[in-house]
Design a protein around this motif. Sequence first.
Motif, PDB file in Angstrom:
ATOM      1  N   ASN A  76       2.558  -4.988  -7.624  1.00  0.00           N
ATOM      2  CA  ASN A  76       1.280  -5.676  -7.445  1.00  0.00           C
ATOM      3  C   ASN A  76       1.161  -6.352  -6.086  1.00  0.00           C
ATOM      4  O   ASN A  76       0.148  -7.004  -5.799  1.00  0.00           O
ATOM      5  CB  ASN A  76       1.073  -6.709  -8.558  1.00  0.00           C
ATOM      6  CG  ASN A  76       2.111  -7.821  -8.553  1.00  0.00           C
ATOM      7  OD1 ASN A  76       2.995  -7.866  -7.684  1.00  0.00           O
ATOM      8  ND2 ASN A  76       2.026  -8.717  -9.524  1.00  0.00           N
ATOM      9  N   THR A 105       2.416   6.031  -0.870  1.00  0.00           N
ATOM     10  CA  THR A 105       1.702   5.261  -1.881  1.00  0.00           C
ATOM     11  C   THR A 105       1.746   5.964  -3.237  1.00  0.00           C
ATOM     12  O   THR A 105       2.020   7.160  -3.329  1.00  0.00           O
ATOM     13  CB  THR A 105       0.243   5.040  -1.464  1.00  0.00           C
ATOM     14  OG1 THR A 105      -0.378   6.311  -1.209  1.00  0.00           O
ATOM     15  CG2 THR A 105       0.167   4.196  -0.204  1.00  0.00           C
ATOM     16  N   GLU A 122       1.822  -0.730  -5.280  1.00  0.00           N
ATOM     17  CA  GLU A 122       1.231   0.409  -5.967  1.00  0.00           C
ATOM     18  C   GLU A 122      -0.119   0.818  -5.390  1.00  0.00           C
ATOM     19  O   GLU A 122      -0.412   2.008  -5.243  1.00  0.00           O
ATOM     20  CB  GLU A 122       1.071   0.081  -7.458  1.00  0.00           C
ATOM     21  CG  GLU A 122       0.771   1.275  -8.323  1.00  0.00           C
ATOM     22  CD  GLU A 122       0.864   0.935  -9.800  1.00  0.00           C
ATOM     23  OE1 GLU A 122      -0.025   0.197 -10.293  1.00  0.00           O
ATOM     24  OE2 GLU A 122       1.814   1.397 -10.453  1.00  0.00           O
ATOM     25  N   ASN A 123      -0.973  -0.145  -5.010  1.00  0.00           N
ATOM     26  CA  ASN A 123      -2.294   0.217  -4.502  1.00  0.00           C
ATOM     27  C   ASN A 123      -2.288   0.605  -3.032  1.00  0.00           C
ATOM     28  O   ASN A 123      -3.301   1.084  -2.513  1.00  0.00           O
ATOM     29  CB  ASN A 123      -3.300  -0.915  -4.744  1.00  0.00           C
ATOM     30  CG  ASN A 123      -2.976  -2.182  -3.968  1.00  0.00           C
ATOM     31  OD1 ASN A 123      -2.126  -2.202  -3.075  1.00  0.00           O
ATOM     32  ND2 ASN A 123      -3.646  -3.270  -4.313  1.00  0.00           N
ATOM     33  N   ARG A 171      -2.431  -1.064  -0.368  1.00  0.00           N
ATOM     34  CA  ARG A 171      -3.325  -1.808   0.517  1.00  0.00           C
ATOM     35  C   ARG A 171      -2.614  -2.925   1.279  1.00  0.00           C
ATOM     36  O   ARG A 171      -3.218  -3.601   2.098  1.00  0.00           O
ATOM     37  CB  ARG A 171      -4.495  -2.383  -0.277  1.00  0.00           C
ATOM     38  CG  ARG A 171      -5.367  -1.310  -0.906  1.00  0.00           C
ATOM     39  CD  ARG A 171      -6.557  -1.917  -1.629  1.00  0.00           C
ATOM     40  NE  ARG A 171      -7.419  -2.662  -0.715  1.00  0.00           N
ATOM     41  CZ  ARG A 171      -8.369  -2.104   0.019  1.00  0.00           C
ATOM     42  NH1 ARG A 171      -8.568  -0.797  -0.018  1.00  0.00           N
ATOM     43  NH2 ARG A 171      -9.119  -2.850   0.809  1.00  0.00           N
TER      44      ARG A 171
END
Length: 453
Positions: A73, A360, A419-420, A422
């Motif tokens: 996260n 990713t 995980e994202n 970004r």
Amino acid sequence: MRATRETPATNRTARTRGWARAACVLAVAAAVAATAAPAQAAAPTWGPTAQVDLGTDGVRADSQSMTLGISANGRYALFGSSATNLLAGAAAPAYGLYVRDLRTGRTELVSRAEDGTPLANASEQAGISGDGRYIAFSGEANGVFNVYVRDRLKGRTQILTDGTASGTGDHGSYQPVISADGRHVAFMSARDDAVAGAAVTSETRNVYVVDRVTGAARLVSVGADGQPANGPSENPTISADGRTVGYSSKATNLLPAAPGGDAGVLRQRYTTLYATDLHRGTTVVAGLDPDGTPGSADKVLRLSPDGRYAAYALAAAPLPGGKSRTELFVSDLRTGRVKSIRTSANPDAICWGSSGAAITADDRWIYFSGGCSDTIIRAGQARFNLYRQDLRSGRTELVSTAVDGTQEDGASLDPFVPENGRTVLFASTSGNLVPGGPGTYDWHVYTRSLTHG
């Protein structure tokens, strides 16, 4: 490069291996005043860079730090540091492993023994679970290195390998990595009793995986015929679900022999990169040349979270003047297809890349350190900047820039992404990434996040 193994007698090797690899990059990068802008660079979509290796009170680390991982996260950053000022009111170990909560700003020492005391010697390699709760690491106690898992929620440490300093040689275990759910831990060990009944030779380095739920340990680096690997294996990496383990090896018997007895791998003095599917019990070469043959590889590879792709660096023709060079590639472990990762679309450009790349969770982006020059460059003028590339379109974006958007004045390496995808965690020697940055060009840890795009 991470070419030397760690031993209890020389823990400095565990730390200086990373420093030495980084110093080589820095020595090359520091000679550059400026380089050409990367091809296909997009408009900046990034927020400001923030330093991560800080004490709880926000004080900057007074010594070097390196990246080790980030939770799924993006909240918890794991790093190793020889800093002495990261713990408020407590003495720091010579080298410790820390987790920083990027939301609250709390920095926590996680390299602790079973009784909770800080380990005086922690290894450079470690891993963090997807939720940030579990930290797998290697540390020295009673003269031998073992693998531990720290439960940050309960404040407890579990020992996974209970080696003792008996006999001659190295009986330690090192280089742990952990699956996203915290259940599977892969590591390298020089012990000859890490798996009951496994016929391994003392002083051989092998890769193992432990299931923390069942307690079962499994030898991963085993010959295709079930015999022990005939060469050292190390530097494990693991997929998020714990199913696939990648590693480097000089063994020549990990794959079935082709007709005529050729196992189809490089000679034993070279390193080959492998990936083993633990469910199927199959092993493939991960470090492929573009022509599909095993390449002469740097010893570190990274798997995508789903275990389908491997990112790695292969030896390439030297830079002008004889400086060493590696090029970065991604191989599809299902199809065997290989993609070159470059910051230039010019096929004649001289390019270089570091093996510590991160893909990713959606297999869309790769974050990596390297560079290209579309002109002949003089020896010693290679710069390692941090980029991300769209694996579908090939679009490349520069990530590591100075506060004012200009060129960083050092080198950036070893990215990790949540995980994202970004946010990116990375190490850098640059002094101009944050306002009032470090006055010395030591390695420090930073994070940067997308604002849009």
